[in-house]
Design a protein around this motif. Structure first.
Motif, mmCIF file in Angstrom:
data_model
loop_
_atom_site.group_PDB
_atom_site.id
_atom_site.type_symbol
_atom_site.label_atom_id
_atom_site.label_comp_id
_atom_site.label_asym_id
_atom_site.label_seq_id
_atom_site.Cartn_x
_atom_site.Cartn_y
_atom_site.Cartn_z
ATOM 1 N N VAL A 239 0.834 -1.203 0.000
ATOM 2 C CA VAL A 239 0.000 0.000 0.000
ATOM 3 C C VAL A 239 0.869 1.253 0.000
ATOM 4 N N LEU A 240 1.897 1.270 0.835
ATOM 5 C CA LEU A 240 2.818 2.411 0.861
ATOM 6 C C LEU A 240 3.581 2.515 -0.451
ATOM 7 N N TRP A 241 3.999 1.376 -0.964
ATOM 8 C CA TRP A 241 4.734 1.306 -2.226
ATOM 9 C C TRP A 241 3.899 1.881 -3.363
ATOM 10 N N THR A 242 2.646 1.479 -3.447
ATOM 11 C CA THR A 242 1.767 1.960 -4.510
ATOM 12 C C THR A 242 1.482 3.449 -4.359
ATOM 13 N N SER A 243 1.384 3.918 -3.118
ATOM 14 C CA SER A 243 1.078 5.332 -2.874
ATOM 15 C C SER A 243 2.246 6.245 -3.215
ATOM 16 N N SER A 244 3.453 5.713 -3.247
ATOM 17 C CA SER A 244 4.617 6.539 -3.579
ATOM 18 C C SER A 244 4.685 6.734 -5.079
ATOM 19 N N LYS A 245 4.343 7.930 -5.525
ATOM 20 C CA LYS A 245 4.355 8.287 -6.947
ATOM 21 C C LYS A 245 3.438 7.387 -7.765
ATOM 22 N N ASN A 246 2.331 6.952 -7.158
ATOM 23 C CA ASN A 246 1.322 6.141 -7.866
ATOM 24 C C ASN A 246 1.958 4.952 -8.594
ATOM 25 N N SER A 247 2.680 4.133 -7.844
ATOM 26 C CA SER A 247 3.410 2.997 -8.429
ATOM 27 C C SER A 247 2.484 1.790 -8.604
ATOM 28 N N TYR A 248 1.541 1.909 -9.539
ATOM 29 C CA TYR A 248 0.574 0.829 -9.771
ATOM 30 C C TYR A 248 1.249 -0.441 -10.275
ATOM 31 N N GLY A 264 -3.741 -22.386 -1.050
ATOM 32 C CA GLY A 264 -4.441 -22.682 -2.293
ATOM 33 C C GLY A 264 -4.697 -21.434 -3.110
ATOM 34 N N ARG A 265 -5.262 -21.636 -4.289
ATOM 35 C CA ARG A 265 -5.485 -20.529 -5.210
ATOM 36 C C ARG A 265 -6.528 -19.550 -4.687
ATOM 37 N N ARG A 266 -7.573 -20.050 -4.045
ATOM 38 C CA ARG A 266 -8.619 -19.154 -3.559
ATOM 39 C C ARG A 266 -8.082 -18.177 -2.519
ATOM 40 N N GLY A 267 -7.262 -18.675 -1.634
ATOM 41 C CA GLY A 267 -6.687 -17.800 -0.623
ATOM 42 C C GLY A 267 -5.813 -16.720 -1.249
ATOM 43 N N LYS A 268 -5.071 -17.101 -2.279
ATOM 44 C CA LYS A 268 -4.217 -16.129 -2.964
ATOM 45 C C LYS A 268 -5.055 -15.054 -3.644
ATOM 46 N N VAL A 269 -6.118 -15.471 -4.319
ATOM 47 C CA VAL A 269 -6.984 -14.510 -5.007
ATOM 48 C C VAL A 269 -7.602 -13.541 -3.994
ATOM 49 N N ALA A 270 -8.073 -14.077 -2.869
ATOM 50 C CA ALA A 270 -8.677 -13.226 -1.847
ATOM 51 C C ALA A 270 -7.663 -12.218 -1.308
ATOM 52 N N TYR A 271 -6.454 -12.671 -1.073
ATOM 53 C CA TYR A 271 -5.412 -11.786 -0.544
ATOM 54 C C TYR A 271 -5.098 -10.673 -1.546
ATOM 55 N N ILE A 272 -4.941 -11.024 -2.817
ATOM 56 C CA ILE A 272 -4.613 -10.027 -3.835
ATOM 57 C C ILE A 272 -5.731 -9.006 -3.963
ATOM 58 N N VAL A 273 -6.983 -9.474 -3.894
ATOM 59 C CA VAL A 273 -8.118 -8.550 -3.982
ATOM 60 C C VAL A 273 -8.083 -7.540 -2.835
ATOM 61 N N VAL A 274 -7.787 -8.020 -1.635
ATOM 62 C CA VAL A 274 -7.733 -7.129 -0.471
ATOM 63 C C VAL A 274 -6.603 -6.117 -0.624
ATOM 64 N N VAL A 275 -5.429 -6.580 -1.045
ATOM 65 C CA VAL A 275 -4.287 -5.676 -1.194
ATOM 66 C C VAL A 275 -4.558 -4.640 -2.275
ATOM 67 N N VAL A 276 -5.079 -5.067 -3.417
ATOM 68 C CA VAL A 276 -5.364 -4.136 -4.506
ATOM 69 C C VAL A 276 -6.402 -3.105 -4.071
ATOM 70 N N ALA A 277 -7.447 -3.552 -3.367
ATOM 71 C CA ALA A 277 -8.475 -2.625 -2.904
ATOM 72 C C ALA A 277 -7.895 -1.604 -1.924
ATOM 73 N N ALA A 278 -7.055 -2.069 -1.007
ATOM 74 C CA ALA A 278 -6.454 -1.159 -0.030
ATOM 75 C C ALA A 278 -5.515 -0.167 -0.707
ATOM 76 N N ALA A 279 -4.721 -0.655 -1.665
ATOM 77 C CA ALA A 279 -3.762 0.221 -2.343
ATOM 78 C C ALA A 279 -4.473 1.274 -3.188
ATOM 79 N N LEU A 280 -5.438 0.833 -3.990
ATOM 80 C CA LEU A 280 -6.157 1.786 -4.831
ATOM 81 C C LEU A 280 -6.999 2.743 -3.993
#
Length: 308
Positions: A239-248, A264-280
């Motif tokens: 989240v901090l990384w993405t916020s620095s100069k909008n590093s999408y 498993g794959r479902r856990g990974k997808v859920a984690y990525i969704v949470v991180v992307v939502a928080a960063a954006l």
């Protein structure tokens, strides 16, 4: 291995010097400090504007606005060291310039362009668009110098030094977390432009530091099992990384994390969704806060024939 007579021959062992983290970090820090203290005051790219922004953040003014003021003593120093041109004379620093002096810190005025500073206000207005986190190390150095009642030039060198320490800490973390990629990380960290920007008061320094640490955290998951606390820390880092100069571009790197770290794959997808939502979400909040500064920046750019 056997020779022509069929006898066993033991090959000599070829060993390389041990690759140690502390030597690499110390080398990078020393070289970056060389840039910090040898480059004349405010001669890094747009350093006038970045320093003014870092100073305001050190006073708790996290959202930059048009009409804001700076101490007259600080503006005098910013105008004393103009942007470099072929015919520009840069005043020589003296020990007296670094010591506290009879400066009037009670008088403030809005920043304005001065003779020989074509891009000063452009840099001041552009720096308002960056999330304040990119200036936190420099602001910490300025706050420390202010607490000691040091001069504006001493504040500049304190800010540069704090940036170098932050870069060195990020490099140490990256080398420790991703031992299999130490040669690559070392090559990137010792590039002249990396060291140059690590010493400057700018928005690039923390972006570089977070890139080193964030990528190493992701690479660490490919070789070692991690716990939920590590994944939570990585969420904050991204989240901090993405916020620095909008590093999408940092977000797709989450795909490099193996599925086994989430069960498993479902856990990974859920984690990525949470991180992307928080960063954006963090980026959206800051863009909302800096909306007026962005509109003004666009208007001034358009008046000069520049499309930001």
């Amino acid at each position: 291995m056997t020779d022509t007579a069929g006898r066993t021959v033991k090959l000599p062992h070829i060993s390389f010097p041990p690759f140690t983290v502390k030597y690499t970090v110390c080398t990078a820090a020393i070289l970056a400090l060389g840039f910090a203290f040898l480059v004349p005051p405010f001669q890094f790219n747009d350093e006038h504007g970045h320093f003014a922004r870092a100073y305001q953040i050190s006073r708790g003014e996290f959202v930059g606005r048009e009409g804001e003021t700076l101490p007259s003593a600080l503006l005098a120093i910013l105008h004393r060291y103009p942007e470099v041109h072929p015919d520009t004379f840069i005043p020589r620093k003296t020990l007296h310039d670094l010591m506290p002096g009879p400066l009037d810190w009670n008088t403030s005025e809005p920043p304005t362009d001065a003779p020989g500073q074509k891009y000063f206000m452009w840099a001041v207005r552009a720096s308002r668009l960056y999330c304040p986190i990119v200036y936190l190390p420099a602001s910490g150095g300025i706050l420390f110098a202010r607490a000691l009642n040091l001069s504006p030039l001493a504040m500049l060198y304190a800010a540069r030094t704090m940036n170098v320490l932050c870069f060195a800490a990020a490099l140490w973390l990256a080398l420790s977390l991703a031992p299999g990629y130490r040669v690559l990380i070392t090559a990137l960290s010792l590039m002249p432009m990396t060291l140059h920007q690590a010493a400057a008061v700018s928005a690039d320094q923390l972006a570089i530091a977070l890139s080193l640490a964030g990528l190493a955290m992701i690479l660490h998951t490919r070789e070692y099992a991690v716990r939920q606390r590590y994944l939570a820390a990585m969420l904050v880092a991204v989240v901090l990384w993405t916020s620095s100069k909008n590093s999408y571009w940092a977000l797709p790197l989450l795909l490099l994390i193996p599925n086994r770290q989430f069960g498993g794959r479902r856990g990974k997808v859920a984690y990525i969704v949470v991180v992307v939502a928080a960063a954006l979400g963090a980026v959206a909040i800051w863009n909302w806060q800096s909306h007026d500064a962005l509109l003004l920046f666009r208007q001034i750019g358009a008046s000069k024939g520049i499309d930001p």
